[in-house]
Design a protein around this motif. Structure first.
Motif, short mmCIF file in Angstrom:
data_model
loop_
_atom_site.label_atom_id
_atom_site.label_comp_id
_atom_site.label_asym_id
_atom_site.label_seq_id
_atom_site.Cartn_x
_atom_site.Cartn_y
_atom_site.Cartn_z
N LEU A 152 -1.24 11.98 -0.78
CA LEU A 152 -1.61 13.09 -1.66
C LEU A 152 -0.67 13.16 -2.87
CD1 LEU A 152 -2.41 15.91 0.95
CD2 LEU A 152 -4.04 14.74 -0.56
N ALA A 153 0.61 12.81 -2.63
CA ALA A 153 1.60 12.85 -3.72
C ALA A 153 1.54 11.59 -4.59
CB ALA A 153 2.99 13.01 -3.13
N GLY A 154 0.77 10.62 -4.17
CA GLY A 154 0.67 9.38 -4.93
C GLY A 154 1.90 8.50 -4.84
N SER A 155 2.65 8.64 -3.74
CA SER A 155 3.88 7.85 -3.57
C SER A 155 3.57 6.58 -2.77
CB SER A 155 4.96 8.67 -2.85
OG SER A 155 6.12 7.90 -2.64
N LYS A 156 3.28 5.50 -3.48
CA LYS A 156 2.98 4.23 -2.82
C LYS A 156 4.19 3.71 -2.06
CE LYS A 156 -0.51 2.85 -6.23
NZ LYS A 156 -0.91 1.81 -7.22
N ARG A 157 5.37 4.00 -2.59
CA ARG A 157 6.60 3.54 -1.94
C ARG A 157 6.76 4.15 -0.56
NH1 ARG A 157 12.74 4.14 -4.46
NH2 ARG A 157 13.84 3.16 -2.71
N ASP A 158 6.53 5.46 -0.46
CA ASP A 158 6.67 6.13 0.83
C ASP A 158 5.60 5.67 1.82
OD1 ASP A 158 8.84 7.48 -0.15
OD2 ASP A 158 7.79 9.38 -0.49
N VAL A 159 4.39 5.46 1.32
CA VAL A 159 3.32 4.97 2.17
C VAL A 159 3.68 3.59 2.73
CG1 VAL A 159 0.92 4.17 2.24
CG2 VAL A 159 1.49 6.29 1.02
N LYS A 160 4.23 2.75 1.87
CA LYS A 160 4.63 1.41 2.28
C LYS A 160 5.73 1.47 3.34
CE LYS A 160 6.14 -3.05 0.37
NZ LYS A 160 6.52 -3.78 -0.87
N THR A 161 6.69 2.40 3.16
CA THR A 161 7.77 2.55 4.12
C THR A 161 7.24 2.97 5.49
OG1 THR A 161 9.37 3.14 2.39
CG2 THR A 161 9.92 3.77 4.65
N ILE A 162 6.34 3.94 5.50
CA ILE A 162 5.75 4.40 6.76
C ILE A 162 4.99 3.27 7.44
CG2 ILE A 162 3.84 5.80 7.66
CD1 ILE A 162 6.34 7.34 7.62
N ASP A 163 4.24 2.51 6.67
CA ASP A 163 3.48 1.40 7.24
C ASP A 163 4.40 0.36 7.87
OD1 ASP A 163 1.05 2.49 6.59
OD2 ASP A 163 0.81 1.37 4.72
N LYS A 164 5.54 0.09 7.22
CA LYS A 164 6.50 -0.88 7.76
C LYS A 164 7.12 -0.36 9.06
CE LYS A 164 7.87 -3.43 3.61
NZ LYS A 164 9.00 -3.81 2.72
N LEU A 165 7.43 0.93 9.09
CA LEU A 165 8.00 1.52 10.30
C LEU A 165 6.98 1.50 11.44
CD1 LEU A 165 9.88 4.58 8.74
CD2 LEU A 165 10.91 2.48 9.63
N SER A 166 5.74 1.72 11.09
CA SER A 166 4.67 1.67 12.09
C SER A 166 4.55 0.26 12.67
CB SER A 166 3.34 2.10 11.46
OG SER A 166 2.29 1.99 12.39
N GLU A 167 4.58 -0.73 11.78
CA GLU A 167 4.47 -2.11 12.20
C GLU A 167 5.63 -2.51 13.12
OE1 GLU A 167 4.25 -6.61 10.22
OE2 GLU A 167 4.15 -4.81 8.94
N ALA A 168 6.83 -2.01 12.78
CA ALA A 168 8.03 -2.36 13.55
C ALA A 168 8.01 -1.76 14.96
CB ALA A 168 9.27 -1.89 12.81
N THR A 169 7.24 -0.71 15.16
CA THR A 169 7.24 -0.01 16.45
C THR A 169 5.89 -0.09 17.16
OG1 THR A 169 6.61 2.08 15.39
CG2 THR A 169 8.97 1.64 15.67
N GLY A 170 5.00 -0.90 16.66
CA GLY A 170 3.68 -1.00 17.28
C GLY A 170 2.89 0.28 17.16
N GLY A 171 3.15 1.02 16.08
CA GLY A 171 2.42 2.26 15.82
C GLY A 171 2.94 3.48 16.55
N THR A 172 4.05 3.33 17.28
CA THR A 172 4.57 4.45 18.07
C THR A 172 5.64 5.26 17.34
OG1 THR A 172 6.32 3.14 19.09
CG2 THR A 172 4.16 3.14 20.18
N PHE A 173 6.34 4.63 16.41
CA PHE A 173 7.47 5.21 15.68
C PHE A 173 8.60 5.60 16.64
CE2 PHE A 173 3.87 5.78 12.86
CZ PHE A 173 4.38 5.35 11.65
N ALA A 174 8.66 4.91 17.78
CA ALA A 174 9.73 5.16 18.75
C ALA A 174 11.07 4.75 18.16
CB ALA A 174 9.45 4.39 20.03
#
Length: 310
Positions: A152-174
């Motif tokens: 919503l804020a148009g922050s592609k950088r933050d979206v990318k960071t979240i996606d990388k964290l998701s990938e690193a944890t198998g979508g759990t963010f553990a």
């Protein structure tokens, strides 16, 4: 009328603040959050909105508030908290000669909602303020909200960071599957989008305004969590979706639409699934899990409507 006293509960002196108006009126027991962070010293404000209509009972849990100095040495367990709650409810049931309401806040909603489910004969109704439901998957829920807000804020950088964290944890963010650097990035994002701040900021501001407050309470605030940290560990394994969802008393959840400390959408999903004689989900607009302090008029109007209807 305000009354303070220590009452022995299961061998430990528990600090109580009571606002009794009329024994014929409803009795409400407040089970505070934390763990280790008592709310009895804001009872004067909470009760103040409805004191003429109800009898309010506040107590400091074992290891928290002024009960901290009466607590035995050693770490506080969930079983301690639940057993104390049982003894207190039975005491009040006998004192007033009728069923009581329980209102619980964040951490306190875990033992309280289970107690209500398992002991309906003592309970008139339940109000979960910022109800905890699923702590097992809470990181995933919070991060989904961060991504939504980042988009919503148009922050592609933050979206990318979240996606990388998701990938690193198998979508759990553990967190155990993240490096220290990744955990720092996650905490920065949670703070940036005001998700799960971890501190009841408004509560901390209000406690010192109570006439009963003194410096010993400040020391307790700093010390209480030290013997309650096992409760935080216990919380991480709670998922009410995996438990019995049948309740025999009226049920209410109330919080703000910006509550992602304990996501209100998860509580709403759970409310929809549980069975009860009557149930009410109240979401206050433009408020967080501190809706009780941020939008008091709306909060207490919904609260009194529920209790009076019951």
């Amino acid at each position: 009328m305000e009354k303070t006293e220590y009452i022995d509960i299961n061998g430990t002196g528990h600090f109580f603040i009571e606002y009794e108006t009329d024994f014929e009126k409803p009795v409400i027991l407040y089970v505070h959050g934390g763990p280790g962070l008592a709310e009895s010293l804001v009872g004067w404000e909470i009760a103040g909105y409805t004191e003429k209509f109800y009898n309010w009972i506040f107590y400091d849990q074992r290891g928290a508030g002024r009960t901290y100095y009466k607590s035995p040495d050693g770490l506080v367990t969930y079983e301690d908290i639940y057993s104390d709650l049982d003894a207190i409810v039975r005491m009040l049931h006998e004192r007033y000669g009728k069923k009581i309401f329980i209102m619980a806040h964040n951490w306190g909603t875990i033992p309280a909602i289970r107690y209500v489910r398992e002991n309906p004969r003592f309970i008139a109704g339940y109000i979960g303020n910022s109800q905890i439901v699923d702590m097992v998957n809470i990181a995933k829920t919070r991060c989904a909200r961060v991504k939504e807000l980042a988009l919503l804020a148009g922050s592609k950088r933050d979206v990318k960071t979240i996606d990388k964290l998701s990938e690193a944890t198998g979508g759990t963010f553990a967190r155990e599957r993240l490096t220290k650097k990744q955990i720092t990035k996650l905490n920065v994002l949670l703070g940036k989008y005001n998700i799960a701040s971890g501190t009841d900021k408004l509560l901390m501001k209000k406690i010192p305004t109570n006439p009963l407050y003194d410096m010993v309470d400040l020391r307790i605030l700093m010390s209480g969590p030290k013997i309650s940290y096992k409760l935080n560990e216990y919380m991480r394994g709670v998922n009410l979706f995996d438990e019995d969802k049948a309740y025999e008393v009226p049920m209410m959840f109330i919080t703000g639409n910006w509550d992602y400390q304990y996501p209100y959408k998860t509580a709403a999903d759970y409310m929809e699934q549980l069975s009860a004689p009557c149930k009410q989900m109240t979401v206050i607009e433009d408020a967080t899990y501190d809706a009780m302090y941020e939008k008091p008029e709306e909060f207490w109007e919904a609260f009194t409507g529920f209790v009076d209807n019951v």
